[in-house]
Write a protein that holds these residues in place. Structure first.
Motif, PDB file in Angstrom:
ATOM      1  N   GLU A  15       0.903  -1.237  -0.134  1.00 12.54           N
ATOM      2  CA  GLU A  15      -0.073   0.095   0.032  1.00 12.54           C
ATOM      3  C   GLU A  15       0.983   1.275  -0.313  1.00 12.54           C
ATOM      4  O   GLU A  15       0.450   2.286  -0.664  1.00 12.54           O
ATOM      5  CB  GLU A  15      -1.084   0.059   1.000  1.00 12.54           C
ATOM      6  CG  GLU A  15      -0.324  -0.032   2.592  1.00 12.54           C
ATOM      7  CD  GLU A  15       0.441  -1.077   3.076  1.00 12.54           C
ATOM      8  OE1 GLU A  15       1.305  -1.095   4.291  1.00 12.54           O
ATOM      9  OE2 GLU A  15      -0.018  -2.201   2.482  1.00 12.54           O
ATOM     10  N   GLU A  16       2.079   1.145   0.585  1.00 11.41           N
ATOM     11  CA  GLU A  16       3.188   2.173   0.584  1.00 11.41           C
ATOM     12  C   GLU A  16       3.555   2.467  -0.767  1.00 11.41           C
ATOM     13  O   GLU A  16       3.514   3.911  -1.226  1.00 11.41           O
ATOM     14  CB  GLU A  16       3.973   2.159   1.513  1.00 11.41           C
ATOM     15  CG  GLU A  16       3.677   2.291   2.970  1.00 11.41           C
ATOM     16  CD  GLU A  16       4.771   2.313   4.095  1.00 11.41           C
ATOM     17  OE1 GLU A  16       5.877   2.824   3.737  1.00 11.41           O
ATOM     18  OE2 GLU A  16       4.513   1.676   5.253  1.00 11.41           O
ATOM     19  N   THR A  19       0.831   4.286  -2.658  1.00  6.15           N
ATOM     20  CA  THR A  19       0.430   5.792  -2.147  1.00  6.15           C
ATOM     21  C   THR A  19       1.649   6.489  -2.842  1.00  6.15           C
ATOM     22  O   THR A  19       1.573   7.557  -3.231  1.00  6.15           O
ATOM     23  CB  THR A  19       0.696   5.903  -0.678  1.00  6.15           C
ATOM     24  OG1 THR A  19      -0.550   5.221  -0.105  1.00  6.15           O
ATOM     25  CG2 THR A  19       0.448   7.259  -0.164  1.00  6.15           C
ATOM     26  N   GLU A  23       1.490   9.658  -5.443  1.00  2.00           N
ATOM     27  CA  GLU A  23       2.143  10.945  -5.023  1.00  2.00           C
ATOM     28  C   GLU A  23       3.015  11.507  -6.271  1.00  2.00           C
ATOM     29  O   GLU A  23       2.975  12.724  -6.430  1.00  2.00           O
ATOM     30  CB  GLU A  23       3.009  10.877  -3.782  1.00  2.00           C
ATOM     31  CG  GLU A  23       1.734  10.947  -2.535  1.00  2.00           C
ATOM     32  CD  GLU A  23       2.654  10.515  -1.355  1.00  2.00           C
ATOM     33  OE1 GLU A  23       1.935  10.613  -0.238  1.00  2.00           O
ATOM     34  OE2 GLU A  23       3.855  10.230  -1.324  1.00  2.00           O
TER      35      GLU A  23
END
Length: 224
Positions: A15-16, A19, A23
């Protein structure tokens, strides 16, 4: 099995990565939209006011040319530090993905403006003279001659600039800007998780290759 063990840290934070990728795309797209718009305007003004230009203006060209050269010469990390106050005034904070867009735009505009100027000056002077002889206005010459004739070159320099933006977004991430650069440093480098750094780099490379491939296809369509 070998791949699973090697990318052990990556598997723990999918999930990081999502994200961070979003970004980076957010910073890249917004920076390009703002930076390219301003860069095209400045590039056109440079071409029009340069010696021998349609609207030759020595003082305007001299000042604008020097401003572009100065801002192009400032390393991006220093640029971020110099613009902390401006960024905080505009965004309300100097840390984060949105805040990083301010120095990203400031760094992109002069670079892209110079690339646009170089693309436009390659337009055949004979075509411009023919348009002038037909009584075309300056705006008509810019929109129907300069921008149209230089379109392949503009697409090429746009691809180069997008790749440059992707690179500096990663740099912005290393000092609090978020994105894949931030993930590669905070999780990969600082925690000695080499697989995280490697995958972050691979995702950035994929973005670069995709951008270049799209640009190459557009150039082929325009030229044919």
């Amino acid at each position: 099995m070998i791949l699973t063990s090697f990318f052990e840290n990556v598997q723990e934070i999918p999930e990081e990565f999502v994200t961070a990728t979003l970004e980076t795309l957010y910073m890249t797209v917004l920076t390009c939209l703002i930076g390219f718009t301003l860069g095209i305007i400045i590039g056109i003004v440079l071409v029009l006011t340069q010696p021998g230009g349609l609207k030759e203006n020595g003082p305007v060209y001299y000042v604008l040319d020097k401003i572009v050269n100065i801002f192009r010469s400032i390393p991006f990390v220093i640029m971020m530090a110099l613009l902390v106050g401006v960024t905080r005034f505009i965004v309300g904070t100097s840390i984060g993905t949105t805040a990083a867009i301010v120095p990203l735009v400031v760094a992109t505009v002069p670079f892209f403006a110079r690339q646009i100027q170089n693309a436009l000056v390659e337009v055949n002077p004979g075509v411009i003279e023919a348009a002038q002889a037909m009584g075309s206005s300056t705006w008509d010459i810019v929109s129907r001659v300069y921008l149209r004739e230089a379109l392949p070159g503009i697409i090429r320099v746009s691809a180069l600039s997008i790749i440059n933006v992707i690179g500096i977004t990663a740099m912005a991430g290393t000092i609090g800007g978020g994105g894949l650069g931030n993930l590669a440093i905070t999780r990969g480098y600082n925690r000695f998780q080499g697989d995280v750094t490697l995958v972050s780099t691979l995702i950035i490379l994929i973005m670069v290759f995709v951008s270049q491939a799209i640009a190459d296809r557009l150039v082929k369509k325009v030229e044919h």
